[in-house]
Motif scaffolding. Structure first.
Motif, PDB file in Angstrom:
ATOM      1  N   PRO A  87      52.923  45.356  48.049  1.00 21.56           N
ATOM      2  CA  PRO A  87      51.870  46.030  47.284  1.00 21.56           C
ATOM      3  C   PRO A  87      51.413  45.121  46.135  1.00 21.56           C
ATOM      4  O   PRO A  87      52.231  44.410  45.541  1.00 21.56           O
ATOM      5  N   ASN A  88      50.111  45.143  45.826  1.00 25.92           N
ATOM      6  CA  ASN A  88      49.599  44.159  44.860  1.00 25.92           C
ATOM      7  C   ASN A  88      49.484  44.660  43.429  1.00 25.92           C
ATOM      8  O   ASN A  88      49.003  43.931  42.551  1.00 25.92           O
ATOM      9  N   GLY A  89      49.894  45.913  43.171  1.00 26.18           N
ATOM     10  CA  GLY A  89      49.808  46.437  41.812  1.00 26.18           C
ATOM     11  C   GLY A  89      48.488  47.110  41.508  1.00 26.18           C
ATOM     12  O   GLY A  89      48.303  47.674  40.421  1.00 26.18           O
ATOM     13  N   ARG A  90      47.576  47.085  42.469  1.00 26.92           N
ATOM     14  CA  ARG A  90      46.257  47.707  42.302  1.00 26.92           C
ATOM     15  C   ARG A  90      45.943  48.633  43.472  1.00 26.92           C
ATOM     16  O   ARG A  90      44.786  48.978  43.701  1.00 26.92           O
ATOM     17  N   GLY A  91      46.961  48.982  44.243  1.00 22.64           N
ATOM     18  CA  GLY A  91      46.761  49.855  45.387  1.00 22.64           C
ATOM     19  C   GLY A  91      46.422  49.127  46.669  1.00 22.64           C
ATOM     20  O   GLY A  91      46.223  49.764  47.707  1.00 22.64           O
ATOM     21  N   GLY A  92      46.354  47.811  46.627  1.00 23.34           N
ATOM     22  CA  GLY A  92      46.069  47.019  47.825  1.00 23.34           C
ATOM     23  C   GLY A  92      47.305  46.299  48.333  1.00 23.34           C
ATOM     24  O   GLY A  92      48.423  46.531  47.859  1.00 23.34           O
ATOM     25  N   ILE A  93      47.113  45.415  49.293  1.00 24.01           N
ATOM     26  CA  ILE A  93      48.221  44.718  49.949  1.00 24.01           C
ATOM     27  C   ILE A  93      48.063  43.211  49.772  1.00 24.01           C
ATOM     28  O   ILE A  93      47.039  42.635  50.154  1.00 24.01           O
ATOM     29  N   GLY A 246      43.566  40.288  56.697  1.00 25.96           N
ATOM     30  CA  GLY A 246      42.256  39.648  56.582  1.00 25.96           C
ATOM     31  C   GLY A 246      41.194  40.412  57.336  1.00 25.96           C
ATOM     32  O   GLY A 246      40.004  40.312  57.024  1.00 25.96           O
ATOM     33  N   ASN A 247      41.619  41.194  58.339  1.00 24.65           N
ATOM     34  CA  ASN A 247      40.722  42.088  59.072  1.00 24.65           C
ATOM     35  C   ASN A 247      41.016  43.543  58.712  1.00 24.65           C
ATOM     36  O   ASN A 247      40.197  44.213  58.095  1.00 24.65           O
ATOM     37  N   ASP A 248      42.187  44.002  59.095  1.00 25.36           N
ATOM     38  CA  ASP A 248      42.547  45.415  58.973  1.00 25.36           C
ATOM     39  C   ASP A 248      43.305  45.720  57.678  1.00 25.36           C
ATOM     40  O   ASP A 248      43.390  46.872  57.267  1.00 25.36           O
ATOM     41  N   LEU A 249      43.860  44.698  57.077  1.00 22.31           N
ATOM     42  CA  LEU A 249      44.581  44.814  55.809  1.00 22.31           C
ATOM     43  C   LEU A 249      44.060  43.743  54.863  1.00 22.31           C
ATOM     44  O   LEU A 249      43.747  42.635  55.291  1.00 22.31           O
ATOM     45  N   ASP A 250      43.990  44.073  53.576  1.00 23.51           N
ATOM     46  CA  ASP A 250      43.651  43.062  52.567  1.00 23.51           C
ATOM     47  C   ASP A 250      43.981  43.594  51.182  1.00 23.51           C
ATOM     48  O   ASP A 250      44.631  44.624  51.044  1.00 23.51           O
ATOM     49  N   ASP A 251      43.522  42.900  50.165  1.00 21.18           N
ATOM     50  CA  ASP A 251      43.845  43.275  48.791  1.00 21.18           C
ATOM     51  C   ASP A 251      43.178  44.566  48.341  1.00 21.18           C
ATOM     52  O   ASP A 251      43.456  45.052  47.244  1.00 21.18           O
ATOM     53  N   THR A 252      42.290  45.113  49.166  1.00 19.67           N
ATOM     54  CA  THR A 252      41.614  46.365  48.797  1.00 19.67           C
ATOM     55  C   THR A 252      42.087  47.559  49.615  1.00 19.67           C
ATOM     56  O   THR A 252      41.683  48.684  49.346  1.00 19.67           O
ATOM     57  N   THR A 253      42.923  47.327  50.628  1.00 16.21           N
ATOM     58  CA  THR A 253      43.386  48.418  51.497  1.00 16.21           C
ATOM     59  C   THR A 253      44.808  48.792  51.142  1.00 16.21           C
ATOM     60  O   THR A 253      45.660  47.921  50.962  1.00 16.21           O
TER      61      THR A 253
END
Length: 369
Positions: A87-93, A246-253
């Protein structure tokens, strides 16, 4: 551009090469459809040496990994593998990854090639809180390790010939062992897979790569072993509904949006971890979008970035991965849609060249043996 220990063999085999994640990688050899069928029906070998490998060691390794990953690392035992995410601390991955437990104080993290530098920076950022020193207890071995994925229904018959000291055919899914492979001691052999066709991954030091390659091909001839490129790797994983960063997962998902609640644990044993409160709230209150699988009802090939519409034409989401399934001979894909359109059986449409092309939400995997 980086190369792997196997790059000269790919070029000699006439591979179509291209840049991928900073590496000179084979995209296809005999053609994506042929390579795809080879893995589904026989056995193929993928060069996945571009993947990142990071060691975490010491008495603080477990609490550190409990904090930076979403899954519960405490349930692992020696020889067990776990799928997880950062988890990136902002709700993304930050990335999705595999965690290998060597022993109670030694873990190997296998991360995506395109994210290795980002993952390393992320881990180094949080390491001091747990007394881990980059370069010591935290070590990036990505440039030192070669990895082959041998996949297909005949894969383990072939690999067993290279492993005289151990019965690898009976190994359980998501386990690994250290064993002698092709005369190379202490190789890591794991059963995870990204194709749904069975098989294993073999990790060796770069200096042993040539020995592994030659032994694999010498034993593989009678099994019909073929080289497989990244193109078929993508169609194979998509038929199984496996996510691609990069497709189905990223820093916003978030993992909850992506249907990865099963690797996001809120137990007492897990304890606190990055984004725990936010993700726990998403799980209890719901999210604004969900990742779903879909199959085309009408003819059409869905592609990354295509809009998804309700039958009345209202835009309800976006395709993240899509292709013409070589096995099913129809278009399949993954997409984020509004939650009310996420139930299996729901009719949706993919916007292809301005037209609404009918599709239906289905629960992956799309391909079933």
């Amino acid at each position: 551009m980086k190369t792997t220990a196997f790059t000269p063999h790919h070029i000699a085999a006439g591979a179509k090469m291209a840049e991928f994640a900073g590496y000179h990688m084979p995209i296809e050899f005999s053609g994506i459809n042929d390579e795809h069928a080879t893995v589904r029906e026989k056995v193929g070998v993928f060069d996945v040496s571009h993947m990142g490998e990071i060691w975490v060691k010491g008495p603080k390794a477990l609490p550190f990994l409990q904090y930076v990953t979403s899954n519960d690392v405490s349930v692992l035992y020696d020889g067990k593998v776990q799928y997880s995410c950062f988890p990136n601390g902002r709700g993304g991955i930050v990335d999705d990854l595999l965690v290998y437990r060597i022993d109670a104080e030694t873990y190997l993290l296998v991360v995506n090639a395109a994210n290795t530098d980002k993952d390393w920076a992320f881990l180094c950022e949080h390491a001091p809180k747990f007394g881990l020193t980059p370069g010591k207890e935290l070590y990036n071995a990505s440039d030192e390790i070669a990895q082959l994925a041998v996949q297909g229904p005949l894969a383990m018959d072939l690999v067993q010939e290279l492993c005289p000291d151990r019965d690898v055919k009976s190994m359980e899914y998501y386990t690994f062992c250290k064993t002698t492979v092709a005369g190379i001691p202490n190789a890591i052999l794991s059963i995870t897979g990204y194709t749904g066709a069975g098989g294993c991954e073999i990790y060796v030091a770069n200096e042993d790569a040539e020995k592994l390659w030659n032994a694999l091909w010498a034993a593989g001839e009678k099994y019909g072993l073929k080289n497989i490129g990244l193109g078929a790797r993508d169609t194979l994983r998509l038929e199984m509904g496996f996510c691609l960063y990069g497709n189905d997962l990223d820093d916003t998902t978030s993992p909850i949006e992506a249907g990865l609640g099963w690797i996001t644990k809120f137990t007492e044993a897990k304890g606190d971890f990055i984004d725990r409160a936010l993700l726990e709230r998403q799980k209890s209150e719901g999210v604004q979008r969900k990742l779903v699988g879909f199959e085309m009802i009408e003819r059409g090939i869905p592609r990354h970035g295509y809009e998804v519409a309700a039958p009345n034409g209202d835009i309800i989401g976006t395709v993240t991965s899509g292709t013409q399934s070589p096995s099913l001979k129809k278009g399949v894909g993954l997409a984020y849609v509004k939650p009310e359109f996420s139930k299996a059986g729901t009719e949706i449409a993919i916007v292809i060249r301005g037209k609404l092309v009918k599709a239906q939400v289905v629960r992956p995997p799309f391909y079933k043996k």
